[in-house]
Design an enzyme around this catalytic site. Structure first.
Site, PDB file in Angstrom:
ATOM      1  N   ASP A  53      -2.869   5.925  50.789  1.00 33.22           N
ATOM      2  CA  ASP A  53      -2.355   5.776  49.428  1.00 33.22           C
ATOM      3  C   ASP A  53      -3.480   6.189  48.468  1.00 33.22           C
ATOM      4  O   ASP A  53      -4.525   5.543  48.432  1.00 33.22           O
ATOM      5  CB  ASP A  53      -1.959   4.317  49.197  1.00 33.22           C
ATOM      6  CG  ASP A  53      -1.372   4.059  47.813  1.00 33.22           C
ATOM      7  OD1 ASP A  53      -1.494   4.930  46.936  1.00 33.22           O
ATOM      8  OD2 ASP A  53      -0.806   2.964  47.614  1.00 33.22           O
ATOM      9  N   VAL A  54      -3.254   7.242  47.707  1.00 38.67           N
ATOM     10  CA  VAL A  54      -4.327   7.763  46.848  1.00 38.67           C
ATOM     11  C   VAL A  54      -4.680   6.826  45.702  1.00 38.67           C
ATOM     12  O   VAL A  54      -5.698   7.032  45.033  1.00 38.67           O
ATOM     13  CB  VAL A  54      -3.975   9.158  46.276  1.00 38.67           C
ATOM     14  CG1 VAL A  54      -3.865  10.182  47.390  1.00 38.67           C
ATOM     15  CG2 VAL A  54      -2.706   9.111  45.426  1.00 38.67           C
ATOM     16  N   TYR A 145       5.858  10.803  32.418  1.00 40.10           N
ATOM     17  CA  TYR A 145       5.334  11.875  33.273  1.00 40.10           C
ATOM     18  C   TYR A 145       4.399  12.781  32.473  1.00 40.10           C
ATOM     19  O   TYR A 145       3.287  13.095  32.913  1.00 40.10           O
ATOM     20  CB  TYR A 145       6.492  12.695  33.845  1.00 40.10           C
ATOM     21  CG  TYR A 145       6.039  13.848  34.712  1.00 40.10           C
ATOM     22  CD1 TYR A 145       5.602  13.629  36.011  1.00 40.10           C
ATOM     23  CD2 TYR A 145       6.055  15.159  34.226  1.00 40.10           C
ATOM     24  CE1 TYR A 145       5.186  14.688  36.815  1.00 40.10           C
ATOM     25  CE2 TYR A 145       5.648  16.214  35.017  1.00 40.10           C
ATOM     26  CZ  TYR A 145       5.212  15.975  36.307  1.00 40.10           C
ATOM     27  OH  TYR A 145       4.799  17.020  37.096  1.00 40.10           O
ATOM     28  N   LYS A 149       0.351  13.525  33.120  1.00 41.30           N
ATOM     29  CA  LYS A 149      -0.136  14.874  33.408  1.00 41.30           C
ATOM     30  C   LYS A 149      -1.024  15.409  32.282  1.00 41.30           C
ATOM     31  O   LYS A 149      -1.976  16.159  32.530  1.00 41.30           O
ATOM     32  CB  LYS A 149       1.045  15.818  33.657  1.00 41.30           C
ATOM     33  CG  LYS A 149       1.784  15.544  34.967  1.00 41.30           C
ATOM     34  CD  LYS A 149       0.889  15.791  36.166  1.00 41.30           C
ATOM     35  CE  LYS A 149       1.659  15.733  37.465  1.00 41.30           C
ATOM     36  NZ  LYS A 149       0.828  16.101  38.644  1.00 41.30           N
ATOM     37  N   ALA A 178       8.984  23.658  39.099  1.00 43.68           N
ATOM     38  CA  ALA A 178       8.791  24.332  40.381  1.00 43.68           C
ATOM     39  C   ALA A 178       9.936  24.017  41.335  1.00 43.68           C
ATOM     40  O   ALA A 178      10.527  22.932  41.296  1.00 43.68           O
ATOM     41  CB  ALA A 178       7.466  23.910  41.001  1.00 43.68           C
ATOM     42  N   THR A 180      10.715  22.687  44.181  1.00 45.68           N
ATOM     43  CA  THR A 180      10.280  21.776  45.238  1.00 45.68           C
ATOM     44  C   THR A 180      11.273  20.619  45.332  1.00 45.68           C
ATOM     45  O   THR A 180      12.085  20.409  44.417  1.00 45.68           O
ATOM     46  CB  THR A 180       8.877  21.199  44.956  1.00 45.68           C
ATOM     47  OG1 THR A 180       8.972  20.240  43.894  1.00 45.68           O
ATOM     48  CG2 THR A 180       7.890  22.292  44.587  1.00 45.68           C
TER      49      THR A 180
END
Length: 236
Positions: A53-54, A145, A149, A178, A180
């Site tokens: 977990d970052v 978000y 960012k 993107a 994804t």
């Protein structure tokens, strides 16, 4: 510890199990890098996958220790781990705000804190963070978000300034929407109306974002503190 050499260049990529992180990890691997993927899930196409977990600083530090024991000194870091959701500001409660900031911003900072001092001690290294076009320009329904960012842009520029003269470069890639799995099939970013506003009439491909990251990684310290935005021509 493994010996460092041109044949054994070591990179760490967070979020390497899918999406942009997987694209970056694959591109680095294809270029001859020994890639360690740090993710909550197993990472494919990497020499070493570490499930971590970052947002957990101690766990990330231990993961980087393992990478350097098994692969060698980390020369490159790409922080691609992230989460996304669209919500009007009135629906962004404390838990949602905290999760967005914890993964996107704190995850970036925590991983840099684990890796960058090692680079500085060796006098060389390159870091690419992943921000977003929304962190620069904002958008309706993307308040938390975009805030996370946008903060990555500020973090990257400040860190680049702090590391001036150390041999370590720090830049950010701020992609447009993107193609994804992070974008749901009914996402407004996939709508025909939005795509019609783009010169190329399609979303940015993960491999194009990976190419932007690899470009910045290859510039050495001549380029640092910069933002590169592969966004399908949205800002032309």
């Amino acid at each position: 510890m493994a010996e460092e050499s041109e044949e054994r260049r070591v990179a760490v990529v967070t979020g390497a199990a899918s999406g942009l992180g997987a694209a970056v990890a694959g591109a680095l691997s294809a270029g001859g890098w020994q890639v360690a993927g740090l993710d909550l899930r197993p990472s494919r196409e990497t020499a070493l996958g570490v499930e971590v977990d970052v947002t957990d600083a101690d766990a990330v530090g231990s993961a980087v220790d393992r990478v350097e024991r098994e692969l060698g000194p980390v020369a490159t870091l790409v922080t691609a781990a992230g989460v996304y959701e669209m919500l009007p500001v009135e629906d962004v409660d404390g838990a949602r705000w905290h999760r967005m900031m914890a993964v996107n911003l704190s995850g970036t900072a925590t991983t840099c804190a684990a890796v960058v001092p090692r680079m500085v001690a060796r006098g060389r290294g390159s870091v690419v963070t992943i921000s977003s076009d929304l962190g620069v320009g904002g958008s309706q329904g993307d308040v938390h978000y975009a805030a996370s960012k946008g903060a990555i842009v500020g973090f990257t520029r400040a860190l680049a300034t702090e590391l001036e003269g150390t041999g370590v470069a720090v830049n950010t890639v701020a992609p447009g929407a993107a193609d994804t799995p992070m974008l749901e099939t009914d996402s407004p970013w996939r709508s025909g109306d939005f795509l019609a506003t783009l010169p190329v009439r399609r979303l940015v491909r993960p491999e194009e974002i990976a190419a932007a990251a690899l470009f910045l990684l290859g510039t050495g310290t001549a380029v640092s503190g910069q933002v590169l935005s592969p966004n399908a021509g949205a800002t032309i």
